[in-house]
Design an enzyme around this catalytic site. Structure first.
Site, PDB file in Angstrom:
ATOM      1  N   HIS A  15       0.866  -1.093   0.004  1.00  0.00           N
ATOM      2  CA  HIS A  15      -0.147  -0.005  -0.029  1.00  0.00           C
ATOM      3  C   HIS A  15       0.922   1.411  -0.035  1.00  0.00           C
ATOM      4  O   HIS A  15       0.392   2.429   0.357  1.00  0.00           O
ATOM      5  CB  HIS A  15      -0.945   0.019   1.151  1.00  0.00           C
ATOM      6  N   SER A  28      15.245  22.609 -14.556  1.00  0.00           N
ATOM      7  CA  SER A  28      14.009  23.413 -14.764  1.00  0.00           C
ATOM      8  C   SER A  28      14.470  24.704 -15.287  1.00  0.00           C
ATOM      9  O   SER A  28      15.502  25.210 -14.587  1.00  0.00           O
ATOM     10  CB  SER A  28      13.220  23.298 -13.438  1.00  0.00           C
ATOM     11  N   LYS A  61      16.166  21.942  -9.482  1.00  0.00           N
ATOM     12  CA  LYS A  61      15.348  20.775  -9.815  1.00  0.00           C
ATOM     13  C   LYS A  61      16.144  19.783 -10.815  1.00  0.00           C
ATOM     14  O   LYS A  61      17.180  20.187 -11.405  1.00  0.00           O
ATOM     15  CB  LYS A  61      14.183  21.197 -11.032  1.00  0.00           C
ATOM     16  N   ASN A 112      14.871  16.657 -12.633  1.00  0.00           N
ATOM     17  CA  ASN A 112      13.751  15.982 -13.106  1.00  0.00           C
ATOM     18  C   ASN A 112      14.255  14.647 -13.674  1.00  0.00           C
ATOM     19  O   ASN A 112      14.828  14.715 -14.653  1.00  0.00           O
ATOM     20  CB  ASN A 112      12.803  16.520 -14.096  1.00  0.00           C
ATOM     21  N   GLU A 169      10.198   9.017 -16.527  1.00  0.00           N
ATOM     22  CA  GLU A 169       8.745   9.280 -16.679  1.00  0.00           C
ATOM     23  C   GLU A 169       8.214   8.883 -17.966  1.00  0.00           C
ATOM     24  O   GLU A 169       7.298   8.544 -18.199  1.00  0.00           O
ATOM     25  CB  GLU A 169       8.451  10.898 -16.525  1.00  0.00           C
ATOM     26  N   GLN A 195      -4.936  -3.383 -43.435  1.00  0.00           N
ATOM     27  CA  GLN A 195      -3.915  -2.471 -43.631  1.00  0.00           C
ATOM     28  C   GLN A 195      -3.616  -1.593 -42.299  1.00  0.00           C
ATOM     29  O   GLN A 195      -2.572  -1.275 -42.244  1.00  0.00           O
ATOM     30  CB  GLN A 195      -4.120  -1.729 -44.735  1.00  0.00           C
TER      31      GLN A 195
HETATM   32  N1  ARG Z   1      -1.487  -2.916 -48.659  1.00  0.00           N
HETATM   33  C1  ARG Z   1      -2.196  -3.848 -48.197  1.00  0.00           C
HETATM   34  C2  ARG Z   1      -2.061  -4.132 -46.771  1.00  0.00           C
HETATM   35  O1  ARG Z   1      -1.191  -3.640 -46.109  1.00  0.00           O
HETATM   36  C3  ARG Z   1      -1.540  -5.276 -48.976  1.00  0.00           C
HETATM   37  C4  ARG Z   1      -2.823  -6.213 -49.298  1.00  0.00           C
HETATM   38  C5  ARG Z   1      -3.619  -5.662 -50.424  1.00  0.00           C
HETATM   39  N2  ARG Z   1      -4.509  -6.836 -50.615  1.00  0.00           N
HETATM   40  C6  ARG Z   1      -5.710  -6.214 -51.441  1.00  0.00           C
HETATM   41  N3  ARG Z   1      -6.440  -7.315 -51.879  1.00  0.00           N
HETATM   42  N4  ARG Z   1      -5.850  -5.055 -51.651  1.00  0.00           N
HETATM   43  O2  ARG Z   1      -3.029  -5.003 -46.268  1.00  0.00           O
END
Ligand code: ARG
Length: 455
Positions: free
Chosen positions: A153, A274, A280, A282, A287, A319
């Site tokens: 604690h 500071s 100071k 820091n 951090e 993606q």
């Molecule tokens: N740039 C795409 C990704 O990072 C690659 C795959 C794309 N595939 C597709 N069927 N458009 O996911």
């Protein structure tokens, strides 16, 4: 790019939302390796000619050189790393370049590249964790006898040693390493050869490409192969837990380096002053180790949300897997290195720690334990007696060991002179000899064992 049935080019906003090349260029090495492995396999199976293979390999080699030299021109018009590489290859070598994409889709290609990249990041995390364990073990080794207060604690609880406290982190990092190594083993299946999602009609050899790329085997199911991003989630969850561990350590360093604690001094090179308060110092780096855990945790959450509710197989949502992982890897690797460097340069103030170890009646348990051991008192009763002794000492504004014997005996007559031998903090620490306990004897053994287990 997409053949005959498109009349218009993409809208500028389409290009902006669609392109991944600004970030997925980081996959270039893996993309080239994947293409080389794929081409070799195609040639070995007679799908492309040996002369095509030679041209492809030489072309990929030239692209690698260009990218390394910073001379490759990436373009958003070509969307991603896969299309940038393929277009440049074809520009360079002509028709053989147009044969490379036989029996392959960008769906299995991107899964393979990204998995390969993530596997390497997992191995690096293990190595950096191991290096940090080494720093912690050396620090523990030098401080097996350095007594400090242990807290529960955040209240002074019982004396421990600084070495023992550091060894707690060695154990935590050991579990972090096992999470990365288990993730690495789980990411041992190669997606390449899954095609768009259904497999392919060409006589490909997935065992060969998998092994050439350092995987143990091909993924068993082609739909899973292009839909799966568990390896990225595995990295992110291991890193999230690991970042939380480092954040706890960083928080302790921040606390211990305040004038109020004064247990440690952070190396100057990892602190700042500071602009207004001349006194100071820091602990900025500590951090930021604490603060950067926030992004790692956030990236795990973000990818879980991206994948939740996605139907099989590939969708473009996926993606969105990359930037978060890249940032998590960069951040986690940075905090691992910074923590190791800070600890290597840290200065301890053992006298301050020792003095604090005795503040707050941290030897009350030792008094109770002595009554149990020497007086046959049931522990619950001994606990009550020790608590009353603490109250008396509090009223007099002194430590337990500063009370005269008659004051202690007024609480319970079974207390005798021998009690003073157990009330010192060194005695308290030395007495905690149970397995995994803080006694220097045990900590020395733990350090030896940990070096064998971890280094
Ligand atoms: N740039 C795409 C990704 O990072 C690659 C795959 C794309 N595939 C597709 N069927 N458009 O996911």
């Amino acid at each position: 790019m997409w053949g005959g049935h498109f009349q218009e080019g993409p809208a500028p906003l389409m290009e902006a939302i669609n392109a991944s090349i600004p970030f997925d260029r980081r996959l270039w090495r893996e993309d080239l390796e994947g293409s080389a492995a794929h081409a070799r396999m195609l040639a070995a199976r007679g799908v492309i000619a040996k002369s095509d293979l030679d041209a492809i390999l030489a072309g990929l080699e030239r692209i690698a050189r260009k990218i390394e030299a910073g001379e490759f021109e990436f373009t958003t018009a070509l969307e991603d790393i896969h299309l940038n590489v393929e277009a440049r290859l074809t520009e360079d070598i002509g028709e053989p370049g147009r044969r490379l994409h036989t029996a392959r889709s960008r769906n299995d290609q991107v899964a393979t590249d990204f998995k390969l990249w993530t596997r390497r990041a997992m191995a690096r995390a293990d190595a950096l964790l191991k290096e940090l364990q080494r720093v912690l073990l050396d620090l523990a080794d030098r401080n097996v006898d350095t007594v400090m207060p242990g807290f529960t604690h955040l209240q002074a609880a019982q004396p421990v040693t600084f070495g023992h406290h550091m060894m707690a982190y060695v154990e935590m990092l050991g579990r972090d390493r096992s999470r990365f190594l288990e993730a690495l083993a789980r990411a041992g299946d190669c997606p390449l050869g899954a095609g768009a999602l259904a497999g392919t009609s060409y006589p490909i050899d997935r065992e060969v490409t998998a092994r050439e790329l350092g995987f143990a085997r091909p993924m068993a199911n082609s739909i899973d192969a292009v839909s799966d991003r568990d390896f990225a989630l595995d990295y992110l969850s291991a890193a999230a837990i690991g970042a939380v561990h480092l954040s706890r350590l960083a928080e302790e360093l921040v606390l211990w380096s305040t004038p109020q604690f004064g247990f440690v001094r952070m190396p100057e090179a990892f602190t700042s002053g500071s602009s207004i308060m001349p006194q100071k110092r820091n602990p900025d780096a500590a951090e930021l180790v604490r603060g950067k855990s926030g992004r790692v945790l956030g990236h795990l959450q973000a990818l879980l949300v991206v994948l939740k509710g996605l139907p099989l197989a590939y969708s473009k949502d996926m993606q969105e897997d990359k930037e978060g992982l890249f940032d998590a890897v960069d951040s986690y690797e940075l905090v691992l290195r910074a923590t190791a460097a800070m600890l290597e340069g840290i200065t301890l103030y053992p006298e301050r720690m020792r003095a604090a170890a005795g503040v707050g009646y941290t030897n009350a348990t030792d008094l109770a334990d002595w009554l149990v051991r020497e007086g046959g008192v049931p522990f619950r009763d001994a606990h009550g007696i020790a608590a009353r002794c603490v109250k008396v000492a509090e009223e007099r504004g002194c430590a337990l060991e500063e009370l005269p014997l008659d004051a202690l005996q007024a609480v319970d007559p079974r207390i005798d002179q021998r009690i003073f031998a157990v009330l010192g903090v060194e005695n308290s620490v030395a007495s905690r000899t149970s397995e995994g306990g803080t006694a220097p004897l045990r900590v020395r053994e733990a350090i030896v064992a940990a070096r064998v287990r971890f280094l």
